[in-house]
Design a protein around this motif. Sequence first.
Motif, PDB file in Angstrom:
ATOM      1  N   THR A  23      -2.651   7.533   9.914  1.00 14.27           N
ATOM      2  CA  THR A  23      -1.668   6.582   9.006  1.00 14.27           C
ATOM      3  C   THR A  23      -0.396   7.416   8.558  1.00 14.27           C
ATOM      4  N   SER A  25       3.788   7.215   7.176  1.00 13.56           N
ATOM      5  CA  SER A  25       4.943   6.652   6.255  1.00 13.56           C
ATOM      6  C   SER A  25       6.380   6.902   7.426  1.00 13.56           C
ATOM      7  N   THR A  30       4.276   1.394   7.031  1.00 15.19           N
ATOM      8  CA  THR A  30       3.171   2.364   7.303  1.00 15.19           C
ATOM      9  C   THR A  30       2.754   2.283   8.406  1.00 15.19           C
TER      10      THR A  30
END
Length: 374
Positions: A23, A25, A30
């Motif tokens: 994951t 940003s 996200t």
Amino acid sequence: MLLALLALIAVWAVSAAAQAQETRSFAGETIRVVPFAAGLEHPWSLAFLPDRRILVTERAGRLRVVDAAGRIGPPVAGVPQVAARGQGGLLDVILDPNFTTNRLIYLSFAEPRPDGAATAVARARLSEDAARLADLTVIFRQQPAHSGGNHFGSRLVFAPDGTLFVTLGERFDLMDKAQDLSTTLGKVVRIAPDGGIPADNPFRDRPGARPEIFSYGHRNVQAAVIEPATGRLWTVEHGPRGGDEVNRPEAGKNYGWPVIGYGRHYSGAKIGVGPSKEGMEQPLFYWDPSIAPSGAAFYSADLLPAFKGQLFVGALAGQALLEVKVRDGAVIGEERLPLGKRIRDVRQGPDGALWLATDDTGEILRVVPARARD
């Protein structure tokens, strides 16, 4: 020893896959970067069929179909012969706007000729089973050919009025020809889908000029896209040592190469007269040092709402996906998603994901919300 080596490779592969899907940003979202297919050889372009299979060009001269499960099919028959050397080979692929009724596709490629090679565009009909091309016709040939292996361009994009833009490199050694309207080196050209010349092309009636030219003074444009909100053409082109440019080409205008530029020649020498000259257009944005841009997409789907209206560009040397931040027709900055892979093409898929092709690792990747299921 062999078992230990195989175990190490397996651990590395699992680790790399996990890292790719972590994951992250990026550009207000996200996201995860999810592998979809692997095992391609220098993939150059992606085009989505209506059934969500993907046409993929490999620079060596193969067109393949990748199915919805990521399985890579055998080469499609009937592809034109290409000059697969240097940066040349089989390049872009796009569907005709009326593909569902006519099954026409368009390919750009480095075409071998007696005096070297040059970028060409062919139109052909894809069979119902997507196994072969028929009725292949070359509708455009860059002039002149050249023996070198660099700067072929070449992206294809349909304008809202149905005309076809083709981006063309200046073949590196012939850079001064980007200012010469008697050639199509270092130009964006605009043609009809059958190769004809639109009546409103800016140089159609100028003696000594090639009538297909739309804009000139370009170096090596490997990204071109229509902005959905405005219908305007945007391009992203390679500079030398610095000076990669984002432009919004307009009919008849001169974008300066090699008279002006924001980088330097590979020798370190100054470019022309510097960064500006009266009568020559300024880029909307530039990178110094270079990222080596290739492939671009304006995002217009709902899957990643923070991406909407923004331009996403692949970076070869930069090994990243870049968001070019667009506000009211101007570029106000950029953000990078480092990927550690040479990104050759960027497309918005029918699923709303951003799809990437990697030049070095031969993969197709998807940029999806972190919450999305694979």
